[in-house]
Design an enzyme around this catalytic site. Structure first.
Site, PDB file in Angstrom:
ATOM      1  N   LYS A  67       0.835  -1.209   0.000  1.00 31.18           N
ATOM      2  CA  LYS A  67       0.000   0.000   0.000  1.00 31.18           C
ATOM      3  C   LYS A  67       0.873   1.264   0.000  1.00 31.18           C
ATOM      4  O   LYS A  67       0.634   2.192  -0.775  1.00 31.18           O
ATOM      5  CB  LYS A  67      -0.948  -0.015   1.209  1.00 31.18           C
ATOM      6  N   THR A  68       1.862   1.304   0.872  1.00 29.32           N
ATOM      7  CA  THR A  68       2.765   2.456   0.914  1.00 29.32           C
ATOM      8  C   THR A  68       3.550   2.580  -0.386  1.00 29.32           C
ATOM      9  O   THR A  68       3.734   3.679  -0.913  1.00 29.32           O
ATOM     10  CB  THR A  68       3.730   2.328   2.108  1.00 29.32           C
ATOM     11  N   ASP A 112      -1.180   6.954   6.284  1.00 31.77           N
ATOM     12  CA  ASP A 112      -1.161   5.534   6.621  1.00 31.77           C
ATOM     13  C   ASP A 112      -2.026   5.298   7.858  1.00 31.77           C
ATOM     14  O   ASP A 112      -2.221   6.208   8.674  1.00 31.77           O
ATOM     15  CB  ASP A 112       0.276   5.093   6.881  1.00 31.77           C
ATOM     16  N   ARG A 220       6.682  -7.941   1.736  1.00 32.43           N
ATOM     17  CA  ARG A 220       7.512  -7.413   2.823  1.00 32.43           C
ATOM     18  C   ARG A 220       8.238  -8.537   3.551  1.00 32.43           C
ATOM     19  O   ARG A 220       9.420  -8.425   3.889  1.00 32.43           O
ATOM     20  CB  ARG A 220       6.658  -6.614   3.803  1.00 32.43           C
TER      21      ARG A 220
END
Length: 337
Positions: A67-68, A112, A220
């Site tokens: 998302k980031t 966020d 991640r």
């Protein structure tokens, strides 16, 4: 306060520096999420064609899926400056007002954990997102009056792991909502190979597939495991990256072939051995493991449910037949075919 929100700290952990370097910069480089990429490319191309900022975008899904990264990709594709903050960091209306009034035309504000915004901040965001205006109350009591400040046109990109915790009025003000889902095996292998190239780590397809298989379908985690395998190979295997090195490195971290770590196995074993396979209530299981309920619900359960190792029933959590087989335990008679 504003400076703390908008800028990154001077001292960033080494792994975080590495993680930033591994992030794709454009939609072309971004691996996976084909539906999101297709719809996002249409949104961005249309906005560029009209020479205006793109609509507000909300990205939601489990942690670690990009998302980031996508927020920074959107900024790059739109050739826009991006300011980064988070829901918990915006404690006062003045914090948000300071950020919004300093945004230039076309800038992007990335928030966020947007579901953690407090109600007063949300109320300020509504006119800012719809009318590009900021309503400020000056004074108190009978002398109070409202001042409206015009803002430059900007884009808000929100990211959340808990869409259900966002209020409907805030959620509805986003023009585009995209759900990021877990990645497939081929996509994960491609991500590991790409990250290995960026880290200048020689790796073959079999090795990248081995790391990808233990990464919980999450980029991640894949990047983190790749760095740990690289470290292990450097210290214990003369820098040689192969499936045997992967097994040795991740076994030392107590991560098994399906990506389960020690806490995952602890949860399954507690259900199997202390509660005869279940059903067991979440509160009881958390107490038996000496773990927080939120940790069980948000961190441990989703992966075990997705892997078919745990099931939810009206009476509580139950370990499945696959869980017994994976952990090498005898399957209860009632579960046998």
């Amino acid at each position: 306060m504003e400076e703390e929100i908008l800028t990154m700290p001077d001292a960033i952990p080494e792994d975080e520096h590495v993680e930033l370097g591994l992030r794709p910069k454009t939609l072309t480089e971004f691996v996976g999420q084909p539906i999101v990429k297709e719809n996002l490319s249409i949104l961005l191309e249309a906005a560029r064609g009209r020479e205006e900022p793109c609509e507000h975008v909300l990205l939601y899904g489990p942690p670690g899926l990009g998302k980031t990264t996508l927020a920074h990709v959107i900024a790059k594709e739109m050739d826009a400056e991006i300011k980064v903050t988070s829901g918990p960091a915006l404690e006062r209306v003045g914090d948000l007002a300071a950020i919004l009034t300093n945004l230039e035309e076309g800038d992007i504000l990335f928030i966020d954990e947007i579901h953690r915004l407090n109600k007063s901040i949300e109320e300020v965001l509504y006119p800012a997102m719809e009318d590009f205006a900021l309503d400020i109350v000056i004074g108190k009591g009978p002398a109070a009056r409202t001042l409206r400040l015009d803002l430059r046109r900007f884009t808000i990109i929100g990211a959340t792991t808990r869409l259900s915790l966002m209020s409907a009025p805030l959620r509805d003000r986003f023009g585009a909502l995209y759900h990021l889902d877990f990645y497939g095996p081929d996509e994960m292998s491609s991500i590991v190979s790409r990250s290995a190239d960026l880290l200048d780590v020689p790796i073959d397809e079999e090795t990248s597939t081995s790391i990808a298989g233990r990464s919980r379908c999450t980029p991640r985690i894949a990047n983190r495991l790749l760095r740990r395998v690289r470290d292990y190979a450097q210290v214990r295997a003369d820098g040689e990256m192969n499936p045997e090195t992967v097994d040795a490195a991740l076994n030392s971290l107590m991560i098994d072939a399906r990506g389960l770590d020690e806490i995952d196995r602890k949860a399954l074993l507690a259900i199997m051995k202390k509660f005869n396979g279940g059903p067991v209530g979440l509160n009881t299981l958390a107490a038996a493991m000496s773990e927080d309920i939120a940790t069980l619900e948000d961190v441990i359960e989703p992966f075990l449910l997705r892997e078919g190792l745990l099931s939810r029933t009206p009476r509580g959590r139950v370990a499945t037949k696959h869980a017994y087989l994976h952990l090498g335990l005898e399957v209860p008679r009632e579960m046998r075919d």
